[in-house]
Design an enzyme around this catalytic site. Structure first.
Site, PDB file in Angstrom:
ATOM      1  CB  ALA A   8      46.788 -23.581 -54.104  1.00  0.00           C
TER       2      ALA A   8
ATOM      3  CG  ASN B 290      41.772 -17.313 -54.627  1.00  0.00           C
ATOM      4  OD1 ASN B 290      41.490 -17.616 -56.168  1.00  0.00           O
ATOM      5  ND2 ASN B 290      42.167 -16.757 -54.427  1.00  0.00           N
ATOM      6  CG  ASP B 291      43.724 -22.284 -54.607  1.00  0.00           C
ATOM      7  OD1 ASP B 291      44.071 -21.687 -54.920  1.00  0.00           O
ATOM      8  OD2 ASP B 291      44.440 -22.403 -53.715  1.00  0.00           O
ATOM      9  CB  VAL B 292      37.630 -24.694 -55.249  1.00  0.00           C
ATOM     10  CG1 VAL B 292      37.950 -25.534 -54.232  1.00  0.00           C
ATOM     11  CG2 VAL B 292      36.300 -23.604 -54.798  1.00  0.00           C
ATOM     12  CB  VAL B 293      35.796 -20.409 -58.775  1.00  0.00           C
ATOM     13  CG1 VAL B 293      34.962 -21.195 -57.574  1.00  0.00           C
ATOM     14  CG2 VAL B 293      36.939 -19.299 -57.865  1.00  0.00           C
TER      15      VAL B 293
END
Lengths: 466, 103
Positions: A433, A392-395
């Site tokens: 996050a 999630n956060d990394v994209v």
């Protein structure tokens, strides 16, 4: 120097050279396994030579300790699942740090009871080794507990944690200086140092959240390496100095890489900003106003089966769901239909550096299909479908264009540039996050609301029917 | 004084070699790299051997014994687990999917 001593030191030199050559072979996956064996041979030489030392007057401690340790280590290493590799590494790390601290404590005790009279530098090295080794020991135990789910993975912070930690460091350094000046005479100061160091390890790792673990593990690794090198100074043993220094360097590099991959400074991670629940309303407040295109496995399967290029972006959720085998199966099925399949892997996709690569290698994904961030990002605009599983956060493009998002500036995988995006996710909930992800609401995005494992299984059987 | 200067020289040079070596290891292998270097710092076991078995009293024997257990578990476990990981990295899958590590 007697001839005997010279032989021992030359053997240590050989061991150090083998460590270096072993790590050098890790440059390529084709030679890495032999590199590990080269390094192990170096270790064997260093250990065997040490046994010829004439200081050794009693053997039972060595034999009993070695047998117990070898059985514990080998059984744990054989049994551990690849998903649990971060906690395994944390555990071994803690053991190494603990051993270094115990060696130093032993030396200080000998000085205290008058069995030895170390000089100033040797005492300093003992004290530093105790401090770093002991905090790496308890820090690793807490990290192990968090990763294993024995201790809550959420950040646990006391009010004024920062000041508590600073206070603890001041106490530790004060005790260290006191013990150093007093020599062996002031054992109470040394005990204070040991206790402070043990508490610091706990206080340092408790406030850190699960997703920040890659940094913590790397940092603890560099501590243990440094502690081992310090024991080398204590015992005037070159191979300990070289081995410890190599590990210290490796841990430091990995710590920096991980911090860079999250665009956060080490202080920010250690003293924490992310992880607390968001202030004000939950991030999903506006959910109703945005439209989401929810698809079934059949529709998604058609998109995949008729694509010419697909990039999979797995995240830690995939590992939690234990779905790497299902992902590999889907990937090879698509390949057999002539689809070009690649995997884009974010540096912090797992719980330690490179973790996701190991999980996919375990599922028999050939490593030449695994691409890191810099390699895969220029390729997204040519991909027909980018499939996000458990990430999630990394994209999240908010990292690129929302300056007040907590993840702003973090390098991300640019899945939003692919011609279409398929997200397999149970709900629209935000990632670690707590930032809502605009990817979910793009027109070209298909949401498959399903658990990673089940979603991938359904996709695989649906692709077979297409 | 000579010894400490010589040791410091070794330490600093080893750190520099370490930086040089590690920065060339691909991201792909960072986990085995970490567990492999983890095994290397298990070389404190050599130190543990010395302190465990040197002349001492009950306290030094116990401290030494625990240090040997810790160090051995670190070394043996570290190399074994690294080997297990590295043997999984291959170019093309041989045979069927689903690995030996499924249990």
């Amino acid at each position: 120097m007697s001839a005997e001593q010279a032989i021992v030191r030359l053997a240590y030199l050989l061991a150090a050279v083998l460590f270096i050559l072993g790590i050098r072979r890790m440059r390529s996956p084709a030679t890495a396994r032999s590199g590990n064996i080269v390094s192990a041979v170096g270790m064997l030489i260093a250990l065997v030579v040490t046994l010829f030392n004439n200081q050794i007057v009693s053997w039972w401690e060595i034999i009993v300790g070695f047998v117990i340790g070898a059985v514990l280590g080998a059984v744990a290493a054989q049994r551990v699942e690849m998903r649990a590799m971060p906690q395994m590494v944390a555990a071994f790390n803690g053991l190494g740090g603990g051993a270094a601290a115990l060696i130093a404590i032993n030396e200080m005790y000998r000085a205290h009871v008058g069995m030895s009279s170390p000089d100033f530098t040797s005492t300093l090295a003992s004290l530093l080794s105790t401090l770093i080794g002991a905090l790496a020991f308890t820090g690793s135990i807490i990290a192990f507990g968090k990763l294993q789910g024995l201790v809550t993975a959420h950040p646990v912070k006391l009010p004024g944690q920062r000041y508590i930690n600073i206070g603890l460091f001041v106490i530790a350094i004060g005790a260290l200086v006191w013990a150093l000046i007093a020599g062996g005479a002031q054992f109470a100061a040394f005990i204070v140092l040991v206790i402070a160091a043990l508490v610091i390890g706990v206080a340092m790792v408790m406030p850190i959240g699960g997703a920040d673990m890659p940094v913590v593990i790397s940092l603890l690794n560099s501590f243990t390496g440094t502690a081992a090198a310090m024991s080398g100074f204590v015992l005037q043993n070159d191979v300990l100095i070289v081995g410890g220094a190599l590990v210290g360097a490796s841990g430091t590099i990995l710590t920096r890489l991980m911090a860079k991959a999250m665009n956060r400074s080490l202080t920010n991670i250690l003293f924490g900003a992310i992880g607390a629940p968001p202030k004000g309303g939950p991030a999903l407040a506006e959910e109703g106003e945005k439209s989401v295109r929810s698809v079934g496995a059949d529709d998604a399967a058609v998109a995949l089966a008729y694509a010419s290029s697909v990039i999979f972006v797995p995240g830690y959720g995939l590992a939690v769901a234990q779905a790497q085998h299902q992902l590999a199966e889907l990937a090879s099925l698509l390949e057999s239909r002539g689809v070009d399949v690649k995997f884009g892997i974010h540096p912090v996709a797992g719980r330690m550096p490179g973790h996701m690569n190991v999980l996919l290698a375990e599922a028999n994904v050939p490593y030449d299909k695994l691409y890191d961030l810099d390699e895969i990002n220029p390729q997204f605009d040519r991909a027909d479908v980018a499939v996000v599983v458990g990430a999630n956060d990394v994209v999240n493009p908010a990292a690129r264009n929302v300056p007040d998002a907590p993840i702003y500036g973090m390098p991300i995988l640019n899945v939003d540039q692919a011609k279409s995006v398929l997200v397999i996710k149970r709900s629209l909930s935000p990632g670690f996050a707590q930032v809502d992800n605009p990817i979910f609401y793009m027109e070209k995005t298909m949401m498959l609301f399903e658990d990673a494992k089940k979603g991938l299984q359904e996709l695989t059987s649906a692709v077979k029917e297409v | 004084m000579n010894t400490i200067v010589a040791e410091l020289t070794i330490f600093v040079l080893a750190i520099l070699i370490g930086f040089e070596l590690i920065s060339r290891v691909p991201v792909l292998l960072h986990t085995p790299l970490m567990s492999g270097t983890n095994a290397i710092h298990g070389v404190v076991l050599a130190g543990a051997f010395l302190v465990a078995a040197s002349k001492g009293d009950g306290v030094t024997a116990i401290l030494g014994l625990i240090a040997v257990i810790f160090g051995t578990a670190n070394v043996v476990g570290g190399y074994v687990v690294t080997d297990r990981m590295l043997q999984m990295f291959r170019k093309r899958p041989e045979g069927e999917t689903g690995g030996r590590s499924e249990r």
